[in-house]
Design a protein around this motif. Structure first.
Motif: not given
Length: 576
Positions: A64-71, A94-97, A80-86
């Motif tokens: 959701l974050v990488l494919d959708k929200l960053l666009n 997430d990826l490590r987990k 929205n910048r602070k929450a999106l950066n977080a």
């Protein structure tokens, strides 16, 4: 939701995680809240050992974050910048987990497939329905002979929410108590609310909280050993050492209900007792010798038959002689206002020795004691709730437990507005536990009202509060002071924002002057959710030319009313 039956492999879970609806016209702030909710759910499932559901939610969050929200069209807005950066930073964790969880899921899936192949071959060579039925049960379920201590969340008994309300109430009460105790421990350790929130958001909290509990346990054990050393030296006629012990004072975490708050105690001496000792004084000194440490300097007690109560017919000399004036002074550690009395102390002129208090007689008394919370907790951890209903598209819905007293408390808080024919709204907040959602807090935000509408003020404050309190937004509730119980077009547009964040979200409408006086609803999915998301009609109130746009969420839906459920009301309105 990941399957509760046969274990899915990584490809199947990935496919499920990517299967969600995304609409770029929904404000970015709503999607960011949805992403935050996914993170909270994943943390709960991870703590319960549910690898498949943890993997599904973390993968969906990353997608959701990488494919959708960053666009998203609103990605560059300052608010929205602070929450999106977080959210983007959280994806890296997430990826490590995901890489840690993936091998466990693959191993479990492969073991299941190998076991199934062997059993299918055995099934082909056997005759008789009994044998076939037994083997078929083994195919679909996991081994029940595995010890409960090693059983993961998805391997536990799956219970029906409607038929197990008492268990659900106990589970909710225990979880609320656990969170309250954890919050007080954090405050005692000197961690502020802002720092606690930062730790949780940063993904550091789990290990840090475990370490806090470990250190707290070590401190309690150290204190216990010191007290026992004092007792041993007293019994041997030695002078006790002057230990220097300190412990944090009792602190009340934010969000603690008044009835659950501990009574503060300020000792008069420099020594501070721990606020919540893990072992009582009686338990520390229980055993073959049940004397208190201060009794070690006195003579050996005569047999119990010689003790006489104050009402014995024949007065005799006391069994225990008075202490010698040269007896060593009391140990400073016991010179407290609430120190236990010393039994057997002689009072001049008394007909006989005073009776020993019952608490000090013998720790092996046959008086029954209540079950320890840890035992009850183990029992409560042996089950998980299965989905209680399904969306129209076939997606399972987890049960939501609704406290029976919630409507009464809400209507009491809204009574002034109701008399003035003004609407009132509240936010339903709660927790996720054992694959079920529990409404545990009713938040009434600052708001502006008319006879037909209700608007929250400073909406961000509500979600900041929920984040700090580790609460999930599960829906909302509002009044219709003079109208009937239904979902207006304005209500439908309000609720779609909640249901986008979580499919199980509900809307409760209270119409105290009409019959029925209340209802619990959700949008159909499809067609209701999609119709509202795609609606661009102007005006606050307008018709929607779609049948079956919303439906009831109570039985046979996924909402179950629950008696004896914990509930706290927080009123954020000015002057409240």
């Amino acid at each position: 939701m990941a399957s509760l039956g046969a274990p899915l492999g990584v490809p199947d879970l990935t496919k499920q995680a990517e299967n969600y609806e995304y609409n770029g016209y929904i404000p970015l702030k709503s999607w960011l809240r949805s992403a935050s909710t996914m993170q909270k759910e994943a943390q709960v499932y991870e703590a319960e050992g549910n690898d498949p559901q943890t993997y599904l939610l973390l993968y969906r969050h990353a997608n959701l974050v990488l494919d959708k929200l960053l666009n998203h069209p609103q990605k560059s807005l300052p608010e929205n910048r602070k929450a999106l950066n977080a959210a983007t930073a959280a994806v890296n964790r997430d990826l490590r987990k995901l890489e840690e969880i993936k091998p466990r899921i693959a191993k479990r899936h492969n073991e299941y497939q190998e076991r199934r192949k062997v059993q299918l071959k055995a099934l082909e060579s056997l005759e008789g329905k009994g044998a076939a039925r037994t083997l078929q049960q083994d195919f679909e379920g996991l081994s029940l002979n595995r010890s409960s201590a090693k059983r993961r969340s998805y391997e536990k008994a799956h219970l029906d929410a409607e038929g197990n309300r008492s268990l659900a109430a106990k589970l909710a009460q225990r979880e609320v108590r656990r969170r309250d105790v954890a919050r007080r421990s954090v405050r005692q350790a000197g961690v502020s609310e802002d720092e606690e929130h930062e730790r949780r958001v940063a993904g550091m909290w789990g290990d840090w909280e475990t370490e806090l509990k470990r250190q707290s346990g070590e401190a309690d054990d150290d204190l216990s050993s010191q007290i026992q050393e004092v007792a041993r030296m007293q019994q041997n006629g030695q002078k006790a050492p002057n230990f220097s012990v300190s412990s944090p004072c009792t602190a009340i975490g934010r969000g603690t209900h008044a009835s659950q708050r501990p009574t503060s105690y300020q000792p008069t001496s420099t020594y501070q007792y721990p606020s919540v000792p893990h072992k009582s004084a009686q338990e520390r000194w229980s055993g073959s010798d049940t004397r208190l440490p201060t009794q070690g300097t006195g003579p050996i007690r005569p047999p119990k038959e010689l003790f006489r109560g104050p009402f014995d017919a024949t007065p005799e000399a006391p069994a225990l002689p008075p202490k010698s004036p040269t007896a060593p002074p009391s140990i400073p550690i016991f010179e407290q206002p609430r120190a236990p009395p010393i039994p057997g102390k002689y009072v001049e002129g008394a007909p006989s020795a005073p009776a020993i208090p019952a608490k000090l007689l013998d720790s092996s008394s046959s008086t029954p004691r209540p079950s320890s919370p840890s035992t009850d907790g183990q029992d409560l951890d042996e089950f998980t709730f299965k989905p209680s209903a399904y969306l129209e598209n076939g997606e399972p819905l987890r049960s939501i437990f609704l406290p029976q007293q919630l409507r009464h408390q809400f209507l009491s808080a809204a009574s002034k507005n109701t008399r003035l024919n003004l609407e009132t709204c509240g936010i339903l907040c709660g927790i996720l536990k054992s694959n079920a959602l529990f409404i545990t807090r009713l938040v009434i935000p600052e708001q502006t009202s008319t006879s037909d509408t209700c608007e929250t003020v400073n909406e961000g404050e509500i979600f900041d509060y929920c984040d700090k309190e580790e609460l999930m937004v599960l829906g909302w509730i509002h009044t219709h002071p003079s109208q009937t119980c239904f979902m207006s077009s304005r209500d439908l547009h309000t609720h779609v924002g909640y249901q986008v964040m979580m499919s199980e979200s509900i809307a409760i409408v209270c119409a105290p002057s009409k019959e029925p006086s209340w209802g619990c609803f959700r949008l159909t999915d499809p067609p209701g959710k999609q119709a509202i998301l795609n609606c661009s009609q102007p005006g606050i109130f307008h018709p929607h030319h779609v049948d079956n746009i919303y439906t009831g969420a109570l039985k046979p839906g996924h909402v179950v009313e629950l008696a004896n459920a914990p509930l706290e009301l927080v009123d954020m309105r000015p002057g409240k």
